[in-house]
Design a protein around this motif. Structure first.
Motif, PDB file in Angstrom:
ATOM      1  N   ILE A 130     -46.944 -30.949  -2.206  1.00 43.36           N
ATOM      2  CA  ILE A 130     -47.248 -29.558  -1.846  1.00 43.36           C
ATOM      3  C   ILE A 130     -48.417 -29.515  -0.861  1.00 43.36           C
ATOM      4  O   ILE A 130     -49.483 -30.066  -1.101  1.00 43.36           O
ATOM      5  CB  ILE A 130     -47.597 -28.739  -3.103  1.00 43.36           C
ATOM      6  CG1 ILE A 130     -46.466 -28.854  -4.139  1.00 43.36           C
ATOM      7  CG2 ILE A 130     -47.862 -27.278  -2.751  1.00 43.36           C
ATOM      8  CD1 ILE A 130     -46.874 -28.410  -5.543  1.00 43.36           C
ATOM      9  N   ASP A 131     -48.207 -28.823   0.249  1.00 44.52           N
ATOM     10  CA  ASP A 131     -49.221 -28.732   1.291  1.00 44.52           C
ATOM     11  C   ASP A 131     -49.295 -27.300   1.806  1.00 44.52           C
ATOM     12  O   ASP A 131     -48.309 -26.559   1.780  1.00 44.52           O
ATOM     13  CB  ASP A 131     -48.868 -29.672   2.451  1.00 44.52           C
ATOM     14  CG  ASP A 131     -50.053 -29.980   3.361  1.00 44.52           C
ATOM     15  OD1 ASP A 131     -51.163 -29.474   3.108  1.00 44.52           O
ATOM     16  OD2 ASP A 131     -49.844 -30.736   4.335  1.00 44.52           O
ATOM     17  N   GLU A 220     -64.429 -25.917  -0.908  1.00 41.86           N
ATOM     18  CA  GLU A 220     -65.155 -26.662   0.122  1.00 41.86           C
ATOM     19  C   GLU A 220     -64.531 -26.432   1.486  1.00 41.86           C
ATOM     20  O   GLU A 220     -63.315 -26.278   1.616  1.00 41.86           O
ATOM     21  CB  GLU A 220     -65.151 -28.159  -0.204  1.00 41.86           C
ATOM     22  CG  GLU A 220     -65.875 -28.505  -1.498  1.00 41.86           C
ATOM     23  CD  GLU A 220     -65.966 -30.004  -1.721  1.00 41.86           C
ATOM     24  OE1 GLU A 220     -65.467 -30.766  -0.865  1.00 41.86           O
ATOM     25  OE2 GLU A 220     -66.535 -30.410  -2.747  1.00 41.86           O
ATOM     26  N   ALA A 221     -65.376 -26.413   2.526  1.00 46.21           N
ATOM     27  CA  ALA A 221     -64.899 -26.236   3.890  1.00 46.21           C
ATOM     28  C   ALA A 221     -63.954 -27.384   4.252  1.00 46.21           C
ATOM     29  O   ALA A 221     -64.317 -28.559   4.143  1.00 46.21           O
ATOM     30  CB  ALA A 221     -66.071 -26.191   4.852  1.00 46.21           C
ATOM     31  N   PHE A 222     -62.747 -27.037   4.694  1.00 39.90           N
ATOM     32  CA  PHE A 222     -61.737 -28.042   5.017  1.00 39.90           C
ATOM     33  C   PHE A 222     -61.358 -27.993   6.493  1.00 39.90           C
ATOM     34  O   PHE A 222     -61.078 -29.024   7.103  1.00 39.90           O
ATOM     35  CB  PHE A 222     -60.495 -27.809   4.146  1.00 39.90           C
ATOM     36  CG  PHE A 222     -59.468 -28.900   4.210  1.00 39.90           C
ATOM     37  CD1 PHE A 222     -59.569 -30.004   3.371  1.00 39.90           C
ATOM     38  CD2 PHE A 222     -58.398 -28.828   5.083  1.00 39.90           C
ATOM     39  CE1 PHE A 222     -58.619 -31.025   3.422  1.00 39.90           C
ATOM     40  CE2 PHE A 222     -57.442 -29.830   5.140  1.00 39.90           C
ATOM     41  CZ  PHE A 222     -57.551 -30.944   4.306  1.00 39.90           C
ATOM     42  N   ILE A 285     -55.029 -34.750   7.761  1.00 36.74           N
ATOM     43  CA  ILE A 285     -56.062 -35.727   7.380  1.00 36.74           C
ATOM     44  C   ILE A 285     -55.417 -37.002   6.820  1.00 36.74           C
ATOM     45  O   ILE A 285     -55.930 -38.105   7.035  1.00 36.74           O
ATOM     46  CB  ILE A 285     -57.077 -35.115   6.380  1.00 36.74           C
ATOM     47  CG1 ILE A 285     -58.264 -36.076   6.197  1.00 36.74           C
ATOM     48  CG2 ILE A 285     -56.434 -34.792   5.028  1.00 36.74           C
ATOM     49  CD1 ILE A 285     -59.402 -35.492   5.403  1.00 36.74           C
ATOM     50  N   ARG A 286     -54.274 -36.864   6.146  1.00 41.72           N
ATOM     51  CA  ARG A 286     -53.567 -38.044   5.659  1.00 41.72           C
ATOM     52  C   ARG A 286     -53.061 -38.903   6.823  1.00 41.72           C
ATOM     53  O   ARG A 286     -53.077 -40.135   6.746  1.00 41.72           O
ATOM     54  CB  ARG A 286     -52.396 -37.625   4.762  1.00 41.72           C
ATOM     55  CG  ARG A 286     -52.832 -37.140   3.383  1.00 41.72           C
ATOM     56  CD  ARG A 286     -51.642 -36.538   2.616  1.00 41.72           C
ATOM     57  NE  ARG A 286     -50.555 -37.474   2.437  1.00 41.72           N
ATOM     58  CZ  ARG A 286     -50.420 -38.291   1.385  1.00 41.72           C
ATOM     59  NH1 ARG A 286     -51.340 -38.277   0.420  1.00 41.72           N
ATOM     60  NH2 ARG A 286     -49.384 -39.098   1.294  1.00 41.72           N
ATOM     61  N   GLN A 297     -55.637 -41.361   1.903  1.00 46.69           N
ATOM     62  CA  GLN A 297     -56.560 -41.319   0.769  1.00 46.69           C
ATOM     63  C   GLN A 297     -56.539 -39.959   0.072  1.00 46.69           C
ATOM     64  O   GLN A 297     -56.847 -39.866  -1.120  1.00 46.69           O
ATOM     65  CB  GLN A 297     -57.989 -41.599   1.252  1.00 46.69           C
ATOM     66  CG  GLN A 297     -58.136 -42.863   2.085  1.00 46.69           C
ATOM     67  CD  GLN A 297     -57.830 -44.112   1.297  1.00 46.69           C
ATOM     68  OE1 GLN A 297     -58.296 -44.266   0.170  1.00 46.69           O
ATOM     69  NE2 GLN A 297     -57.046 -45.014   1.880  1.00 46.69           N
ATOM     70  N   THR A 298     -56.220 -38.895   0.804  1.00 55.44           N
ATOM     71  CA  THR A 298     -56.277 -37.529   0.281  1.00 55.44           C
ATOM     72  C   THR A 298     -54.933 -37.154  -0.333  1.00 55.44           C
ATOM     73  O   THR A 298     -53.886 -37.298   0.311  1.00 55.44           O
ATOM     74  CB  THR A 298     -56.631 -36.531   1.401  1.00 55.44           C
ATOM     75  OG1 THR A 298     -57.876 -36.921   1.995  1.00 55.44           O
ATOM     76  CG2 THR A 298     -56.757 -35.119   0.857  1.00 55.44           C
ATOM     77  N   ALA A 299     -54.949 -36.677  -1.567  1.00 53.09           N
ATOM     78  CA  ALA A 299     -53.715 -36.296  -2.257  1.00 53.09           C
ATOM     79  C   ALA A 299     -53.238 -34.928  -1.794  1.00 53.09           C
ATOM     80  O   ALA A 299     -54.020 -34.098  -1.320  1.00 53.09           O
ATOM     81  CB  ALA A 299     -53.940 -36.266  -3.764  1.00 53.09           C
ATOM     82  N   PHE A 300     -51.948 -34.679  -1.925  1.00 53.87           N
ATOM     83  CA  PHE A 300     -51.413 -33.341  -1.713  1.00 53.87           C
ATOM     84  C   PHE A 300     -51.840 -32.443  -2.883  1.00 53.87           C
ATOM     85  O   PHE A 300     -52.445 -32.898  -3.851  1.00 53.87           O
ATOM     86  CB  PHE A 300     -49.888 -33.385  -1.575  1.00 53.87           C
ATOM     87  CG  PHE A 300     -49.425 -33.976  -0.273  1.00 53.87           C
ATOM     88  CD1 PHE A 300     -49.815 -33.414   0.933  1.00 53.87           C
ATOM     89  CD2 PHE A 300     -48.599 -35.090  -0.238  1.00 53.87           C
ATOM     90  CE1 PHE A 300     -49.392 -33.941   2.151  1.00 53.87           C
ATOM     91  CE2 PHE A 300     -48.175 -35.640   0.960  1.00 53.87           C
ATOM     92  CZ  PHE A 300     -48.567 -35.069   2.157  1.00 53.87           C
TER      93      PHE A 300
END
Length: 331
Positions: A130-131, A220-222, A285-286, A297-300
């Protein structure tokens, strides 16, 4: 002028919203009906806008809103930020055809069930990947088949924000069939408010919205990417592309695709925490993590994760209100 649709029936109840998003006045119709008869509806809506900005009306609650068009006859999403497309292909080792810089990508999405700006993203399986995808979109009037870029520009009625929800782990198999997205593109959500282009002032140049799209993920700012930068195809070009072989009916929604900026040195964007402009989706980012570190490294998104999309004017005031959604399991 700012417009919203309160939750009511299938097509909502149109309200005119004050510039500061504090008050509303009922318009006595739906947004789709207003778009169908725009020349007649516009003077009445502007008169209501003058009244609500003068202090009339009742309190406006973004949480009471459906998407401006709770359902639409057409939802077509482009991929105007070719930087984003280039990263996607680079991460999987694929060359990007040169035609992608001259001929827009576009897919036709489902438009019968849009999510409200505060409604949860309900998914049965987080394993689907999920994104969120932060985008800008326009709503058009009638556009003739084969419209020129100038005709397309004149047909743009309203501007809004989009969370184009994607199920990343379902996309490869669907595209592998050679027939495009379907299950991997569930219902999208749109900002509480849509605005006429004149409301945007100098930030709207006739084809691009030149302001940062603020993405906050789990507090958090993304992302802070500027929607007017690195946009290879502007909205008139996208609308004309959609209308090349068919007419578009009033109320057609055309999206920009994920807002994406290169870094100041021309390389891939950096996270906000590292001084960069960040990202408008997790996939980007992935991709960069895969390119730089060999694997993501970053999960959905998982159950309980929250995303907020918002855009502010030069004075720091919210323009469209906020899309804020949490991922939840079905009840």
């Amino acid at each position: 002028m700012k417009l919203a649709s309160l939750k009511a029936g299938r097509d909502g109840a149109l309200v005119v919203v004050s510039t500061d998003l504090q008050r509303k006045l009922a318009a006595g119709t739906t947004l789709q009906a207003a778009l169908d008869h725009w020349d007649e509806a516009l003077p009445r809506l502007r008169a209501l806008a003058d009244r609500v900005d003068a202090g009339e009306g009742e309190p406006f609650d973004e949480a009471a809103c459906a998407s401006p068009l709770p359902r639409a006859y057409q939802w077509a999403d482009g991929s105007a930020y070719v930087n984003h497309v280039e990263l996607v292909r680079k991460a999987r080792g694929a060359e990007m055809p040169q035609s992608f810089w001259t001929d827009p990508l576009m897919y036709q999405g489902g438009s019968d069930t849009f999510l409200g700006p505060r409604e949860p993203i309900v998914m049965a399986d987080p394993g689907w990947g999920i994104d969120f995808e932060g985008e800008v979109a326009v709503i058009t009037g009638d556009v003739p088949m084969g419209a020129s870029r100038e005709q397309a520009a004149q047909a743009i009625r309203l501007v809004m924000l989009v969370n184009d929800v994607s199920l990343r782990n379902l996309i490869p198999a669907e595209l592998g069939k050679g027939f495009g997205f379907f299950q991997s593109k569930p219902s999208s959500a749109f900002s509480p408010v849509c605005v006429t282009p004149d409301q945007l002032g100098d930030a709207w140049d006739g084809g691009r919205l030149r302001l940062p799209l603020r993405v906050t993920y789990n507090g958090e700012a993304f992302g802070r990417a500027d929607a007017g930068v690195d946009m290879t195809f502007d909205f008139p070009t996208l609308v004309a592309h959609a209308a090349r072989t068919r007419a578009l009916g009033a109320g057609a929604i055309i999206g920009s695709g994920t807002v994406s900026n290169k870094d100041s040195d021309g390389g891939p964007g950096r996270p906000v925490k590292d001084g960069g402009l960040g990202y408008s989706c997790i996939a980007e980012i992935r991709m960069i993590e895969t390119i730089q570190q060999g694997e993501p490294q970053t999960a959905f998104m998982q159950y309980g994760d929250r995303v907020r999309l918002e855009m502010f004017d030069a004075k720091g005031a919210s323009i469209f209100g906020a899309i804020e959604q949490e991922v939840r399991a079905p009840e």
